[in-house]
Design a protein around this motif. Structure first.
Motif, PDB file in Angstrom:
ATOM      1  N   THR A   9       0.386  -0.653   0.055  1.00  0.00           N
ATOM      2  CA  THR A   9      -0.124  -0.087   0.158  1.00  0.00           C
ATOM      3  C   THR A   9       0.667   1.420  -0.304  1.00  0.00           C
ATOM      4  O   THR A   9       0.570   2.100  -0.148  1.00  0.00           O
ATOM      5  CB  THR A   9      -0.658  -0.055   0.645  1.00  0.00           C
ATOM      6  OG1 THR A   9      -0.342   0.354   2.582  1.00  0.00           O
ATOM      7  CG2 THR A   9      -1.699  -1.361   1.103  1.00  0.00           C
ATOM      8  N   ASP A  10       1.983   1.136   0.117  1.00  0.00           N
ATOM      9  CA  ASP A  10       3.509   2.390   0.699  1.00  0.00           C
ATOM     10  C   ASP A  10       3.693   2.459  -1.223  1.00  0.00           C
ATOM     11  O   ASP A  10       4.102   1.419  -1.620  1.00  0.00           O
ATOM     12  CB  ASP A  10       3.797   2.162   1.627  1.00  0.00           C
ATOM     13  CG  ASP A  10       5.405   1.505   1.529  1.00  0.00           C
ATOM     14  OD1 ASP A  10       5.450   0.136   0.304  1.00  0.00           O
ATOM     15  OD2 ASP A  10       5.910   1.254   2.744  1.00  0.00           O
ATOM     16  N   SER A  11       4.242   4.401  -1.376  1.00  0.00           N
ATOM     17  CA  SER A  11       5.071   4.440  -1.734  1.00  0.00           C
ATOM     18  C   SER A  11       6.542   5.371  -1.741  1.00  0.00           C
ATOM     19  O   SER A  11       6.369   5.449  -0.757  1.00  0.00           O
ATOM     20  CB  SER A  11       4.259   5.464  -2.559  1.00  0.00           C
ATOM     21  OG  SER A  11       5.363   6.534  -3.237  1.00  0.00           O
ATOM     22  N   CYS A  17       2.329   3.726   5.780  1.00  0.00           N
ATOM     23  CA  CYS A  17       3.406   2.432   5.583  1.00  0.00           C
ATOM     24  C   CYS A  17       2.265   1.177   5.380  1.00  0.00           C
ATOM     25  O   CYS A  17       1.314   1.554   6.246  1.00  0.00           O
ATOM     26  CB  CYS A  17       3.862   3.024   6.531  1.00  0.00           C
ATOM     27  SG  CYS A  17       4.453   0.854   8.046  1.00  0.00           S
ATOM     28  N   THR A  18       2.116   0.022   4.875  1.00  0.00           N
ATOM     29  CA  THR A  18       1.660  -1.093   4.847  1.00  0.00           C
ATOM     30  C   THR A  18       0.662  -1.394   6.600  1.00  0.00           C
ATOM     31  O   THR A  18      -0.374  -1.582   6.698  1.00  0.00           O
ATOM     32  CB  THR A  18       1.748  -1.870   4.025  1.00  0.00           C
ATOM     33  OG1 THR A  18       2.220  -1.778   3.211  1.00  0.00           O
ATOM     34  CG2 THR A  18       0.707  -3.412   4.351  1.00  0.00           C
ATOM     35  N   THR A  19       1.884  -1.540   7.751  1.00  0.00           N
ATOM     36  CA  THR A  19       1.562  -1.381   9.309  1.00  0.00           C
ATOM     37  C   THR A  19       0.312  -0.470   9.449  1.00  0.00           C
ATOM     38  O   THR A  19      -0.638  -0.695  10.227  1.00  0.00           O
ATOM     39  CB  THR A  19       2.745  -1.423  10.314  1.00  0.00           C
ATOM     40  OG1 THR A  19       3.625  -0.222  10.064  1.00  0.00           O
ATOM     41  CG2 THR A  19       3.888  -2.552   9.727  1.00  0.00           C
ATOM     42  N   LYS A  51       9.377  -4.838  -3.996  1.00  0.00           N
ATOM     43  CA  LYS A  51       9.735  -3.992  -3.254  1.00  0.00           C
ATOM     44  C   LYS A  51       9.741  -2.633  -2.625  1.00  0.00           C
ATOM     45  O   LYS A  51      11.348  -2.507  -3.546  1.00  0.00           O
ATOM     46  CB  LYS A  51      10.812  -4.269  -1.385  1.00  0.00           C
ATOM     47  CG  LYS A  51      12.149  -4.588  -1.461  1.00  0.00           C
ATOM     48  CD  LYS A  51      12.763  -5.147  -0.830  1.00  0.00           C
ATOM     49  CE  LYS A  51      14.114  -4.297  -0.698  1.00  0.00           C
ATOM     50  NZ  LYS A  51      15.149  -5.338  -0.018  1.00  0.00           N
ATOM     51  N   THR A  52       9.026  -2.111  -1.730  1.00  0.00           N
ATOM     52  CA  THR A  52       9.326  -0.528  -1.597  1.00  0.00           C
ATOM     53  C   THR A  52      10.700  -0.265  -0.729  1.00  0.00           C
ATOM     54  O   THR A  52      11.815   0.322  -0.803  1.00  0.00           O
ATOM     55  CB  THR A  52       8.200  -0.229  -1.127  1.00  0.00           C
ATOM     56  OG1 THR A  52       7.357  -0.349  -1.484  1.00  0.00           O
ATOM     57  CG2 THR A  52       7.644   1.627  -0.921  1.00  0.00           C
ATOM     58  N   ARG A  53      10.625  -1.390   1.079  1.00  0.00           N
ATOM     59  CA  ARG A  53      11.839  -0.809   1.441  1.00  0.00           C
ATOM     60  C   ARG A  53      11.830  -2.231   2.330  1.00  0.00           C
ATOM     61  O   ARG A  53      12.560  -2.840   1.708  1.00  0.00           O
ATOM     62  CB  ARG A  53      12.081  -0.546   2.428  1.00  0.00           C
ATOM     63  CG  ARG A  53      11.458   1.543   2.097  1.00  0.00           C
ATOM     64  CD  ARG A  53      11.550   2.089   3.330  1.00  0.00           C
ATOM     65  NE  ARG A  53       9.908   2.306   3.901  1.00  0.00           N
ATOM     66  CZ  ARG A  53       9.007   2.938   3.066  1.00  0.00           C
ATOM     67  NH1 ARG A  53       9.078   3.754   2.551  1.00  0.00           N
ATOM     68  NH2 ARG A  53       7.669   2.654   3.666  1.00  0.00           N
ATOM     69  N   GLY A  54      11.696  -2.742   3.109  1.00  0.00           N
ATOM     70  CA  GLY A  54      11.129  -4.348   3.641  1.00  0.00           C
ATOM     71  C   GLY A  54      10.519  -5.208   3.591  1.00  0.00           C
ATOM     72  O   GLY A  54      10.693  -6.488   4.681  1.00  0.00           O
ATOM     73  N   ASN A  55       9.688  -5.253   2.022  1.00  0.00           N
ATOM     74  CA  ASN A  55       8.906  -5.755   2.002  1.00  0.00           C
ATOM     75  C   ASN A  55       8.807  -6.952   3.290  1.00  0.00           C
ATOM     76  O   ASN A  55       8.075  -7.743   3.566  1.00  0.00           O
ATOM     77  CB  ASN A  55       9.943  -7.032   1.186  1.00  0.00           C
ATOM     78  CG  ASN A  55       8.875  -8.164   0.489  1.00  0.00           C
ATOM     79  OD1 ASN A  55       8.006  -8.188   0.325  1.00  0.00           O
ATOM     80  ND2 ASN A  55       9.126  -9.811  -0.632  1.00  0.00           N
ATOM     81  N   ALA A  56       7.508  -5.447   4.101  1.00  0.00           N
ATOM     82  CA  ALA A  56       6.472  -5.653   4.920  1.00  0.00           C
ATOM     83  C   ALA A  56       4.728  -6.382   4.007  1.00  0.00           C
ATOM     84  O   ALA A  56       4.642  -5.606   2.884  1.00  0.00           O
ATOM     85  CB  ALA A  56       6.227  -5.177   6.164  1.00  0.00           C
ATOM     86  N   ALA A  57       4.578  -7.875   4.473  1.00  0.00           N
ATOM     87  CA  ALA A  57       3.204  -7.782   4.471  1.00  0.00           C
ATOM     88  C   ALA A  57       2.290  -7.889   6.038  1.00  0.00           C
ATOM     89  O   ALA A  57       2.870  -8.733   6.636  1.00  0.00           O
ATOM     90  CB  ALA A  57       3.117  -9.046   3.917  1.00  0.00           C
TER      91      ALA A  57
HETATM   92  P1  ATP Z   1       5.525  -1.830   2.732  1.00  0.00           P
HETATM   93  O1  ATP Z   1       6.314  -0.639   4.055  1.00  0.00           O
HETATM   94  O2  ATP Z   1       4.530  -1.451   2.338  1.00  0.00           O
HETATM   95  O3  ATP Z   1       5.354  -2.824   3.515  1.00  0.00           O
HETATM   96  P2  ATP Z   1       7.778  -3.096   1.732  1.00  0.00           P
HETATM   97  O4  ATP Z   1       9.043  -2.965   0.772  1.00  0.00           O
HETATM   98  O5  ATP Z   1       7.044  -3.903   2.396  1.00  0.00           O
HETATM   99  O6  ATP Z   1       6.863  -1.758   1.494  1.00  0.00           O
HETATM  100  P3  ATP Z   1       5.803  -3.755  -0.909  1.00  0.00           P
HETATM  101  O7  ATP Z   1       5.870  -2.596  -1.378  1.00  0.00           O
HETATM  102  O8  ATP Z   1       5.031  -4.413  -0.235  1.00  0.00           O
HETATM  103  O9  ATP Z   1       7.201  -3.563  -0.581  1.00  0.00           O
HETATM  104  O10 ATP Z   1       6.139  -4.743  -1.850  1.00  0.00           O
HETATM  105  C1  ATP Z   1       6.347  -5.804  -1.987  1.00  0.00           C
HETATM  106  C2  ATP Z   1       5.823  -6.574  -3.573  1.00  0.00           C
HETATM  107  O11 ATP Z   1       6.555  -7.892  -3.355  1.00  0.00           O
HETATM  108  C3  ATP Z   1       4.543  -6.298  -2.580  1.00  0.00           C
HETATM  109  O12 ATP Z   1       3.643  -6.608  -3.914  1.00  0.00           O
HETATM  110  C4  ATP Z   1       4.519  -8.385  -2.371  1.00  0.00           C
HETATM  111  O13 ATP Z   1       3.291  -8.893  -2.841  1.00  0.00           O
HETATM  112  C5  ATP Z   1       4.690  -8.883  -3.396  1.00  0.00           C
HETATM  113  N1  ATP Z   1       6.061 -10.155  -3.059  1.00  0.00           N
HETATM  114  C6  ATP Z   1       7.063 -10.383  -1.488  1.00  0.00           C
HETATM  115  N2  ATP Z   1       6.811 -11.350  -1.526  1.00  0.00           N
HETATM  116  C7  ATP Z   1       7.196 -12.387  -2.469  1.00  0.00           C
HETATM  117  C8  ATP Z   1       8.204 -12.879  -3.389  1.00  0.00           C
HETATM  118  N3  ATP Z   1       8.811 -13.851  -2.388  1.00  0.00           N
HETATM  119  N4  ATP Z   1       7.717 -12.830  -4.736  1.00  0.00           N
HETATM  120  C9  ATP Z   1       7.796 -12.295  -5.790  1.00  0.00           C
HETATM  121  N5  ATP Z   1       6.857 -11.330  -4.471  1.00  0.00           N
HETATM  122  C10 ATP Z   1       6.676 -10.795  -3.626  1.00  0.00           C
END
Ligand code: ATP
Length: 422
Positions: A9-11, A17-19, A51-57
């Motif tokens: 959700t973030d940029s 921040c998705t959190t 990923k934007t930064r830390g690949n958080a879900a």
């Molecule tokens: P945020 O602070 O929003 O969490 P972020 O750094 O976590 O930012 P995202 O914006 O979530 O990064 O982008 C990561 C993208 O990669 C998401 O669309 C996610 O679904 C995808 N992703 C996560 N894990 C994998 C994976 N193992 N393989 C491929 N794509 C993935």
């Protein structure tokens, strides 16, 4: 029970921040009388390029019905996600039932999200197969992380905590006001159960991000009560909201056991082998050495931001046996930590005369050494003890350079002595 998975959700430029998106969903569910028992912050594979930064879900475990949870989350994401950014492609997955009993396929998907690369099509087909309600915005890449977050509670076994505080919205994008002394004092009071709050080597506060988003600071640790207490002891601008997340941060979940010959870019490994070349500091202050296991070799690097960790790497010598850990990118392993298993203790040296104590001279090719004055001789070189600055055991990058998912040595559970950075 219902699990709400949210991602992407973030940029980087526009913030969010998705959190925060997840916290907003949780608050709205709570306002409708539902309870949110657990908020998961899952760090997926940090090598993923999108990923934007830390690949958080994120995932929320709630007693709201799946339909209510889906509607609230969908409207919230519509409102808060920075979908104007090309790289922001939100995803939402809502699963009914006990989060510890999701199908094995969903748990497998979560495990792979942490240490592997997954396709959007794989997320779509699995979410359809298991029949979860879902929505993908734009290209829907966020469905990968959202589904992984749904599967994580069953898939992952090791959990830590982060207390995240958020800024008042009017302050977003402005400089954060946090009193560093209060951060150090709180970090000291609760060490070592909380970690990566400060970097005592450089005197930096590392729990306060520099990004334009809503986070004020995040306190990580093994004990949620301590994380919260530290967060409450920090002085600074007003905290607008706060939430404790259960996370896979600090667990090394991204590392796979591998062998040097089989590594691939985009994966992170633990590799055993030997130092093949003397560490060399190159332009920019990055320190490189060749590492191999008798069959194949790979370059390892300690980057400049890892600061004092580079002195540990510079202390390595050809022949030392190690376990190295880090992500492989463009054929180079970016060191996060290493274990010195056996350190070379001696080196060849020209023999010394037992009569006068002076270094002997070569007696000619293949003839050994001799001292002309005393008429003593030696058949070959001797072994001289080397003073080593390193000990056997694990060394790691300092808190300032730690990846979210990397396990701090302070957490324990390593297979040799540890030399933790604080
Ligand atoms: P945020 O602070 O929003 O969490 P972020 O750094 O976590 O930012 P995202 O914006 O979530 O990064 O982008 C990561 C993208 O990669 C998401 O669309 C996610 O679904 C995808 N992703 C996560 N894990 C994998 C994976 N193992 N393989 C491929 N794509 C993935």
């Amino acid at each position: 029970m219902t699990t709400v998975g949210i991602d992407d959700t973030d940029s980087r430029e526009r913030g969010m921040c998705t959190t925060y998106a997840a916290d907003t969903v949780a608050r709205r569910l709570e306002r409708r009388g539902a309870s949110v028992d657990r908020s998961l912050l899952i760090r997926c594979n940090p090598a993923v390029e999108h990923k934007t930064r830390g690949n958080a879900a994120l995932a929320l475990h709630t007693d709201a019905s799946a339909n209510v949870a889906f509607d609230v989350a969908r409207r919230t994401i519509d409102e808060v996600a920075k979908a104007g950014d090309d790289r922001t492609n939100p995803g939402l997955v809502v699963a009914p039932g006990d989060p510890g009993r999701v199908p094995e396929s969903v748990a497998d998907f979560a495990r792979e999200a942490v240490d592997d690369h997954l396709a959007r099509s794989a997320a779509r087909s699995l979410v359809d197969r298991v029949g979860y309600r879902h929505h993908g915005w734009k290209n829907g890449r966020g469905l990968i992380g959202a589904l992984a977050a749904v599967g994580a509670w069953r898939a992952l076994g090791e959990w830590t905590y982060e207390r995240i505080t958020y800024r008042e919205p009017t302050r977003w994008g402005t400089e954060r006001t946090v009193d560093p002394e209060s951060v150090f004092a709180a970090a000291d009071a609760y060490a070592p159960t909380i970690w990566d709050t400060v970097d005592r080597g450089t005197g930096e506060v590392v729990c306060v991000p520099r990004t334009p988003g809503p986070v004020l600071y995040g306190i990580r640790g093994d004990d949620p009560v301590a994380c919260r207490a530290v967060a409450e002891h920090i002085e600074g601008e007003p905290v607008d909201r706060a939430r404790t997340f259960v996370t896979n941060q600090g667990t090394d979940g991204h590392l796979r056991d591998g062998v040097v010959g089989d590594v691939r870019d985009g994966y992170a490994y633990r590799l055993d082998g030997t130092v093949l070349t003397a560490p060399e500091t190159r332009r920019g202050g990055h320190v490189f050495f060749e590492f191999g296991d008798g069959n194949r070799a790979i370059e390892c690097v300690a980057f400049e931001p890892t600061k004092r960790f580079r002195d540990r790497v510079r202390g390595l010598r050809v022949g030392d046996t190690l376990t190295v850990c880090g992500e492989v990118s463009s054929g180079t392993l970016k060191l996060e930590k290493f274990a010195a298993r056996e350190l070379v203790a001696t080196e060849p040296a020209t023999p010394v005369c037992s009569g006068c104590g002076r270094t002997m001279e070569s007696a000619g090719s293949g003839q050994g050494y001799r001292c002309r004055d005393c008429d003593t001789s030696a058949t070959g070189k001797r072994r001289r003890r080397i003073e080593r600055d390193l000990d056997v055991g694990w060394y790691e990058v300092p808190p300032r350079a730690r990846r979210h998912i990397a396990k701090p040595l302070l957490r324990g559970g390593f297979d040799a002595a540890t030399h933790p950075e604080r």
